[in-house]
Design a protein around this motif. Structure first.
Motif, PDB file in Angstrom:
ATOM      1  N   HIS A  61      -5.327 -59.383  22.985  1.00  0.00           N
ATOM      2  CA  HIS A  61      -4.038 -59.765  23.568  1.00  0.00           C
ATOM      3  C   HIS A  61      -3.388 -58.588  24.292  1.00  0.00           C
ATOM      4  N   GLU A  62      -3.322 -57.432  23.657  1.00  0.00           N
ATOM      5  CA  GLU A  62      -2.691 -56.268  24.281  1.00  0.00           C
ATOM      6  C   GLU A  62      -3.474 -55.816  25.510  1.00  0.00           C
ATOM      7  N   ALA A  63      -4.802 -55.861  25.440  1.00  0.00           N
ATOM      8  CA  ALA A  63      -5.625 -55.483  26.589  1.00  0.00           C
ATOM      9  C   ALA A  63      -5.379 -56.421  27.761  1.00  0.00           C
ATOM     10  N   LEU A  64      -5.237 -57.707  27.472  1.00  0.00           N
ATOM     11  CA  LEU A  64      -4.964 -58.683  28.530  1.00  0.00           C
ATOM     12  C   LEU A  64      -3.588 -58.438  29.139  1.00  0.00           C
ATOM     13  N   ARG A  65      -2.606 -58.187  28.300  1.00  0.00           N
ATOM     14  CA  ARG A  65      -1.254 -57.913  28.798  1.00  0.00           C
ATOM     15  C   ARG A  65      -1.250 -56.692  29.706  1.00  0.00           C
ATOM     16  N   LEU A  66      -1.946 -55.648  29.285  1.00  0.00           N
ATOM     17  CA  LEU A  66      -2.003 -54.416  30.073  1.00  0.00           C
ATOM     18  C   LEU A  66      -2.607 -54.674  31.448  1.00  0.00           C
ATOM     19  N   VAL A  67      -3.715 -55.407  31.476  1.00  0.00           N
ATOM     20  CA  VAL A  67      -4.409 -55.670  32.740  1.00  0.00           C
ATOM     21  C   VAL A  67      -3.576 -56.546  33.659  1.00  0.00           C
ATOM     22  N   GLY A 122     -15.171 -54.883  27.099  1.00  0.00           N
ATOM     23  CA  GLY A 122     -15.450 -54.798  25.674  1.00  0.00           C
ATOM     24  C   GLY A 122     -14.806 -53.587  25.025  1.00  0.00           C
ATOM     25  N   ALA A 123     -14.888 -52.445  25.689  1.00  0.00           N
ATOM     26  CA  ALA A 123     -14.299 -51.224  25.142  1.00  0.00           C
ATOM     27  C   ALA A 123     -12.781 -51.319  25.086  1.00  0.00           C
ATOM     28  N   LEU A 124     -12.198 -51.908  26.115  1.00  0.00           N
ATOM     29  CA  LEU A 124     -10.739 -52.057  26.181  1.00  0.00           C
ATOM     30  C   LEU A 124     -10.250 -52.975  25.066  1.00  0.00           C
ATOM     31  N   ILE A 125     -10.962 -54.082  24.848  1.00  0.00           N
ATOM     32  CA  ILE A 125     -10.587 -55.022  23.787  1.00  0.00           C
ATOM     33  C   ILE A 125     -10.756 -54.369  22.420  1.00  0.00           C
ATOM     34  N   SER A 126     -11.831 -53.611  22.246  1.00  0.00           N
ATOM     35  CA  SER A 126     -12.074 -52.934  20.974  1.00  0.00           C
ATOM     36  C   SER A 126     -10.976 -51.933  20.657  1.00  0.00           C
ATOM     37  N   GLN A 127     -10.484 -51.266  21.689  1.00  0.00           N
ATOM     38  CA  GLN A 127      -9.477 -50.226  21.496  1.00  0.00           C
ATOM     39  C   GLN A 127      -8.076 -50.798  21.283  1.00  0.00           C
ATOM     40  N   LEU A 128      -7.713 -51.832  22.052  1.00  0.00           N
ATOM     41  CA  LEU A 128      -6.334 -52.318  22.049  1.00  0.00           C
ATOM     42  C   LEU A 128      -6.143 -53.687  21.407  1.00  0.00           C
ATOM     43  N   GLY A 129      -7.251 -54.432  21.250  1.00  0.00           N
ATOM     44  CA  GLY A 129      -7.125 -55.825  20.837  1.00  0.00           C
ATOM     45  C   GLY A 129      -7.103 -56.705  22.068  1.00  0.00           C
ATOM     46  N   PHE A 148      -0.004 -46.174  33.784  1.00  0.00           N
ATOM     47  CA  PHE A 148      -0.419 -45.052  32.948  1.00  0.00           C
ATOM     48  C   PHE A 148      -1.664 -45.412  32.143  1.00  0.00           C
ATOM     49  N   ALA A 149      -1.614 -46.587  31.552  1.00  0.00           N
ATOM     50  CA  ALA A 149      -2.762 -47.011  30.738  1.00  0.00           C
ATOM     51  C   ALA A 149      -3.981 -47.304  31.593  1.00  0.00           C
ATOM     52  N   LEU A 150      -3.740 -47.645  32.873  1.00  0.00           N
ATOM     53  CA  LEU A 150      -4.834 -48.008  33.764  1.00  0.00           C
ATOM     54  C   LEU A 150      -5.299 -46.833  34.620  1.00  0.00           C
ATOM     55  N   ALA A 151      -4.971 -45.631  34.185  1.00  0.00           N
ATOM     56  CA  ALA A 151      -5.325 -44.472  34.999  1.00  0.00           C
ATOM     57  C   ALA A 151      -6.828 -44.263  35.078  1.00  0.00           C
ATOM     58  N   GLU A 152      -7.554 -44.677  34.052  1.00  0.00           N
ATOM     59  CA  GLU A 152      -9.000 -44.464  34.061  1.00  0.00           C
ATOM     60  C   GLU A 152      -9.645 -45.293  35.173  1.00  0.00           C
ATOM     61  N   LYS A 153     -10.500 -44.642  35.938  1.00  0.00           N
ATOM     62  CA  LYS A 153     -11.102 -45.277  37.110  1.00  0.00           C
ATOM     63  C   LYS A 153     -11.874 -46.539  36.756  1.00  0.00           C
ATOM     64  N   SER A 154     -12.632 -46.515  35.649  1.00  0.00           N
ATOM     65  CA  SER A 154     -13.435 -47.682  35.290  1.00  0.00           C
ATOM     66  C   SER A 154     -12.555 -48.898  35.011  1.00  0.00           C
ATOM     67  N   ILE A 155     -11.369 -48.659  34.423  1.00  0.00           N
ATOM     68  CA  ILE A 155     -10.462 -49.769  34.147  1.00  0.00           C
ATOM     69  C   ILE A 155      -9.828 -50.269  35.440  1.00  0.00           C
ATOM     70  N   GLN A 156      -9.526 -49.367  36.334  1.00  0.00           N
ATOM     71  CA  GLN A 156      -8.988 -49.776  37.629  1.00  0.00           C
ATOM     72  C   GLN A 156      -9.989 -50.661  38.370  1.00  0.00           C
ATOM     73  N   GLU A 157     -11.258 -50.253  38.350  1.00  0.00           N
ATOM     74  CA  GLU A 157     -12.291 -51.054  39.010  1.00  0.00           C
ATOM     75  C   GLU A 157     -12.469 -52.393  38.301  1.00  0.00           C
ATOM     76  N   GLY A 158     -12.383 -52.349  36.975  1.00  0.00           N
ATOM     77  CA  GLY A 158     -12.496 -53.582  36.218  1.00  0.00           C
ATOM     78  C   GLY A 158     -11.371 -54.544  36.551  1.00  0.00           C
ATOM     79  N   ARG A 159     -10.172 -54.013  36.655  1.00  0.00           N
ATOM     80  CA  ARG A 159      -9.016 -54.861  36.975  1.00  0.00           C
ATOM     81  C   ARG A 159      -9.201 -55.563  38.314  1.00  0.00           C
ATOM     82  N   ARG A 160      -9.809 -54.872  39.273  1.00  0.00           N
ATOM     83  CA  ARG A 160     -10.060 -55.501  40.576  1.00  0.00           C
ATOM     84  C   ARG A 160     -11.087 -56.635  40.449  1.00  0.00           C
ATOM     85  N   ARG A 161     -11.978 -56.546  39.459  1.00  0.00           N
ATOM     86  CA  ARG A 161     -12.936 -57.628  39.217  1.00  0.00           C
ATOM     87  C   ARG A 161     -12.277 -58.801  38.505  1.00  0.00           C
TER      88      ARG A 161
END
Length: 386
Positions: free
Chosen positions: A54-60, A45-52, A66-79
């Motif tokens: 489509h862009e959040a999906l592309r990033l993931v 939710g936070a990622l979508i709110s910040q980037l939108g 670089f954009a995925l440096a935050e640990k919570s996003i890295q863990e989220g990506r694995r989910r």
């Protein structure tokens, strides 16, 4: 993923059916996120709110280090990545189209803005079957309680929901057995509107025994889920959908609940959102009411014993001089005009004067009596309290 889906004619036809004339990229991206993430995923939710979306999906999907440096996003990506398949998005869209569901996104005209109070935990999309306007009605109240309800609990839930729905309030609940079912049925019984939030897709009736009830709900209200069609209800998803029940209602009322009832989870969400919280007291010897007594003692819930007290909880103060309140339907107002403070009138006389059916007059008189507005005498009915 999005480019592949945009090039699929069948997928785009499904998009047009569930969300006509919409921007397809945003629609596809948000449906993809609803497939990738579990309900209430705050990181997504936070990622979508910040980037939108489509862009959040592309990033993931592309794995921008670089954009995925935050640990919570890295863990989220694995989910999320194990679910990142275009066919899953296609299936969700086709499933919704097949059952005639409509897809709502934040910002849409029919999107209930009260859900935005959930911030990062707000739903990414909503799948709706039924009347979209039920989600944005002026007056909405959430009524919840135990699945293993007692006769007392069922009776109180029906009285509250029926009275409130008869005067224009949309009754929100979870479609389960027990208190939820009693509240839904009572609202329908007075030709009112009710909304049921499901823990699985809107194409799956759960519990199966409520298939006909859900069909009746959709006739005038709505069945809703943030889960894509085909998704199965799970224990976590039941708990997660409780936040939506609490957020949609202007107030939440727990009719009957055990000490550890899931209804207390809904109450907790309502409290954290700053929504008024009410609880119906029961016999002190009843384990089925222990949770309600706990809410009254530990969570500052308001004691609720009638529909008029629920209206007070919602901020719909009753006008004692007229007997009406905000959200009153025209039929109630017409009946109030027909009632005299001195001369008793039989229901059939009131029906003629108000231009209503005899059955409708008798139903409304019952709710007016409970509110202390109408009084029954030996020879008919009068306005009370004047």
């Amino acid at each position: 993923m999005i480019d592949e889906l945009l090039g699929d004619a069948e997928t785009m036809a499904a998009v047009d059916r569930v969300r006509p004339d919409a921007e397809p990229v945003e629609t596809l991206a948000r449906v993809a996120w609803s497939v990738l993430s579990e309900p209430g995923d705050g990181v997504a939710g936070a990622l979508i709110s910040q980037l939108g979306a489509h862009e959040a999906l592309r990033l993931v999907l592309n794995g921008d280090v670089f954009a995925l440096a935050e640990k919570s996003i890295q863990e989220g990506r694995r989910r999320w990545l194990p679910r990142a398949h275009p066919h899953a998005v296609r299936d969700a869209l086709r499933g919704g189209a097949e059952v005639g569901a409509r897809l709502l996104l934040p910002g849409d005209t029919d999107w209930p803005e009260s859900l935005d109070d959930l911030a990062a935990h707000a739903p990414i999309v909503l799948w709706v079957r039924g009347d979209l306007s039920a989600l944005t009605a002026d007056a909405r109240v959430s009524i919840v309680g135990a699945r293993a309800a007692t006769a007392y609990g069922d009776s109180v839930a029906a009285d509250l929901a029926g009275d409130l729905a008869a005067t224009g309030t949309v009754v929100v609940s979870g479609g389960a057995y027990g208190i939820d079912g009693s509240a839904h049925r009572a609202a329908i019984g007075v030709d009112g509107r009710t909304v049921a939030f499901l823990a699985g897709g809107v194409d799956r009736a759960y519990p199966a025994g409520h298939q006909q009830l859900f069909e009746r709900i959709m006739a005038s209200g709505a069945v809703i889920s943030e889960m894509p069609c085909g998704a199965a209800p799970t224990k976590f998803r039941f708990l997660s959908r409780n936040r939506l029940i609490a957020a949609l209602g202007a107030a939440t009322v727990v009719v009957e609940a055990g000490w550890r009832s899931g209804s207390l989870n809904t109450a907790g969400h309502a409290s954290s959102l700053g929504r008024p919280l009410g609880a119906v007291p029961g016999p002190v010897t009843s384990a089925a009411s222990a949770g309600c007594h706990r809410l009254l003692r530990e969570y500052d819930a308001q004691c609720v014993t009638s529909a008029s007290e629920v209206r007070e909880l919602m901020g719909l103060a009753q006008d004692a001089s007229s007997g009406t309140q905000p959200g009153d339907d025209p039929e109630r107002v017409r009946l109030l005009d027909a009632l005299s403070t001195r001369t008793s009138r039989a229901p059939i006389e009131l029906a003629r004067a108000a231009g209503l059916s005899d059955d409708r007059v008798r139903s409304l008189l019952g709710t007016l009596s409970l509110d202390g507005i109408a009084e029954r005498r030996d020879d008919g009915w009068v306005r009370a309290g004047e």
